[in-house]
Every structure is written in structure tokens, then in C-alpha cells.
Design a protein around this motif. Sequence first.
Motif, PDB file in Angstrom:
ATOM      1  N   ALA A   1      37.009 -11.062  -9.566  1.00 48.20           N
ATOM      2  CA  ALA A   1      36.653 -10.044  -8.591  1.00 48.20           C
ATOM      3  C   ALA A   1      35.602 -10.567  -7.615  1.00 48.20           C
ATOM      4  O   ALA A   1      35.699 -10.330  -6.430  1.00 48.20           O
ATOM      5  N   LEU A   2      34.616 -11.275  -8.140  1.00 47.82           N
ATOM      6  CA  LEU A   2      33.571 -11.822  -7.281  1.00 47.82           C
ATOM      7  C   LEU A   2      34.151 -12.862  -6.335  1.00 47.82           C
ATOM      8  O   LEU A   2      33.837 -12.864  -5.135  1.00 47.82           O
ATOM      9  N   LEU A   3      35.004 -13.725  -6.850  1.00 50.06           N
ATOM     10  CA  LEU A   3      35.631 -14.753  -6.018  1.00 50.06           C
ATOM     11  C   LEU A   3      36.476 -14.112  -4.931  1.00 50.06           C
ATOM     12  O   LEU A   3      36.439 -14.539  -3.774  1.00 50.06           O
ATOM     13  N   GLU A   4      37.212 -13.077  -5.272  1.00 45.18           N
ATOM     14  CA  GLU A   4      38.048 -12.392  -4.293  1.00 45.18           C
ATOM     15  C   GLU A   4      37.206 -11.760  -3.187  1.00 45.18           C
ATOM     16  O   GLU A   4      37.537 -11.862  -2.008  1.00 45.18           O
ATOM     17  N   ARG A   5      36.112 -11.120  -3.545  1.00 44.17           N
ATOM     18  CA  ARG A   5      35.215 -10.518  -2.534  1.00 44.17           C
ATOM     19  C   ARG A   5      34.613 -11.599  -1.646  1.00 44.17           C
ATOM     20  O   ARG A   5      34.485 -11.418  -0.429  1.00 44.17           O
ATOM     21  N   GLU A   6      34.259 -12.723  -2.236  1.00 39.07           N
ATOM     22  CA  GLU A   6      33.701 -13.829  -1.455  1.00 39.07           C
ATOM     23  C   GLU A   6      34.743 -14.376  -0.486  1.00 39.07           C
ATOM     24  O   GLU A   6      34.433 -14.647   0.678  1.00 39.07           O
ATOM     25  N   GLN A   7      35.979 -14.499  -0.927  1.00 37.76           N
ATOM     26  CA  GLN A   7      37.046 -14.981  -0.047  1.00 37.76           C
ATOM     27  C   GLN A   7      37.311 -13.997   1.083  1.00 37.76           C
ATOM     28  O   GLN A   7      37.526 -14.396   2.233  1.00 37.76           O
ATOM     29  N   GLN A   8      37.286 -12.716   0.780  1.00 37.51           N
ATOM     30  CA  GLN A   8      37.479 -11.697   1.819  1.00 37.51           C
ATOM     31  C   GLN A   8      36.343 -11.726   2.832  1.00 37.51           C
ATOM     32  O   GLN A   8      36.564 -11.610   4.036  1.00 37.51           O
ATOM     33  N   ALA A   9      35.124 -11.885   2.348  1.00 38.28           N
ATOM     34  CA  ALA A   9      33.967 -11.957   3.239  1.00 38.28           C
ATOM     35  C   ALA A   9      34.053 -13.188   4.129  1.00 38.28           C
ATOM     36  O   ALA A   9      33.746 -13.124   5.330  1.00 38.28           O
ATOM     37  N   ARG A  10      34.472 -14.297   3.550  1.00 35.16           N
ATOM     38  CA  ARG A  10      34.610 -15.536   4.331  1.00 35.16           C
ATOM     39  C   ARG A  10      35.683 -15.372   5.410  1.00 35.16           C
ATOM     40  O   ARG A  10      35.496 -15.768   6.557  1.00 35.16           O
ATOM     41  N   ALA A  11      36.820 -14.778   5.057  1.00 44.59           N
ATOM     42  CA  ALA A  11      37.894 -14.555   6.024  1.00 44.59           C
ATOM     43  C   ALA A  11      37.419 -13.635   7.147  1.00 44.59           C
ATOM     44  O   ALA A  11      37.719 -13.871   8.326  1.00 44.59           O
ATOM     45  N   ALA A  12      36.683 -12.601   6.813  1.00 41.38           N
ATOM     46  CA  ALA A  12      36.160 -11.682   7.834  1.00 41.38           C
ATOM     47  C   ALA A  12      35.181 -12.397   8.757  1.00 41.38           C
ATOM     48  O   ALA A  12      35.203 -12.197   9.973  1.00 41.38           O
ATOM     49  N   ALA A  13      34.339 -13.248   8.190  1.00 40.94           N
ATOM     50  CA  ALA A  13      33.376 -13.995   9.000  1.00 40.94           C
ATOM     51  C   ALA A  13      34.090 -14.975   9.926  1.00 40.94           C
ATOM     52  O   ALA A  13      33.721 -15.125  11.097  1.00 40.94           O
ATOM     53  N   GLU A  14      35.123 -15.633   9.429  1.00 43.82           N
ATOM     54  CA  GLU A  14      35.877 -16.571  10.265  1.00 43.82           C
ATOM     55  C   GLU A  14      36.604 -15.842  11.391  1.00 43.82           C
ATOM     56  O   GLU A  14      36.651 -16.326  12.524  1.00 43.82           O
ATOM     57  N   ALA A  15      37.150 -14.674  11.100  1.00 42.67           N
ATOM     58  CA  ALA A  15      37.819 -13.886  12.135  1.00 42.67           C
ATOM     59  C   ALA A  15      36.820 -13.430  13.198  1.00 42.67           C
ATOM     60  O   ALA A  15      37.112 -13.464  14.399  1.00 42.67           O
ATOM     61  N   ALA A  16      35.636 -13.029  12.776  1.00 42.60           N
ATOM     62  CA  ALA A  16      34.597 -12.610  13.729  1.00 42.60           C
ATOM     63  C   ALA A  16      34.170 -13.778  14.606  1.00 42.60           C
ATOM     64  O   ALA A  16      33.968 -13.622  15.817  1.00 42.60           O
ATOM     65  N   THR A  17      34.067 -14.963  14.015  1.00 45.18           N
ATOM     66  CA  THR A  17      33.706 -16.155  14.785  1.00 45.18           C
ATOM     67  C   THR A  17      34.777 -16.465  15.820  1.00 45.18           C
ATOM     68  O   THR A  17      34.467 -16.767  16.982  1.00 45.18           O
TER      69      THR A  17
END
Length: 75
Positions: A1-17
Motif C-alpha cells: 500500500a505504501l509503495l502504491e501511494r508513493e508510485q501514485q504521488a510520483r506519477a502525479a508529480a511528474e505529470a505536474a512537471t
Amino acid sequence: ALLEREQQARAAAEAATARTERLQRLTAALGAALSPAEVAQIILHQGLPAVGASAGAIALRSNDGASLEMLQVLG
């Protein structure tokens, strides 16, 4: 669950960039535009893909307000 949330956060940050970089390129191009036709071309060629659109048009209203003058059409 933690890894999945981290991956989602990373994807959101990359999309924002990526969105920020597109906006910066669009802003720079618009700042260099010298005519309404250039502005229209920039908006259609850079703006449409940014919002996922495949077609668009930019027109100017005539001085008397009775008609539109097409500047650019894409798609």
C-alpha cells in the motif's frame, strides 16, 4: 500500500512537471509572437494537444461586429 501511494504521488508529480514545462514553452512562444496570426497558430499547435483536443479554430470579430475573420484552423 505504501509503495502504491508513493508510485501514485510520483506519477502525479511528474505529470505536474510536464504541465508546467508545456505552460512555460507556450508562454515563451506567445511572448515572442508578433501578430494575431502568430498567436493563433501558437495557441492551436501547442494549446490543443495540451488539452487533448484534435481540432480547433481561432477567429477575430470584425470591427463592426457583424462577422468573424478566421485566423487559423487546425484539424
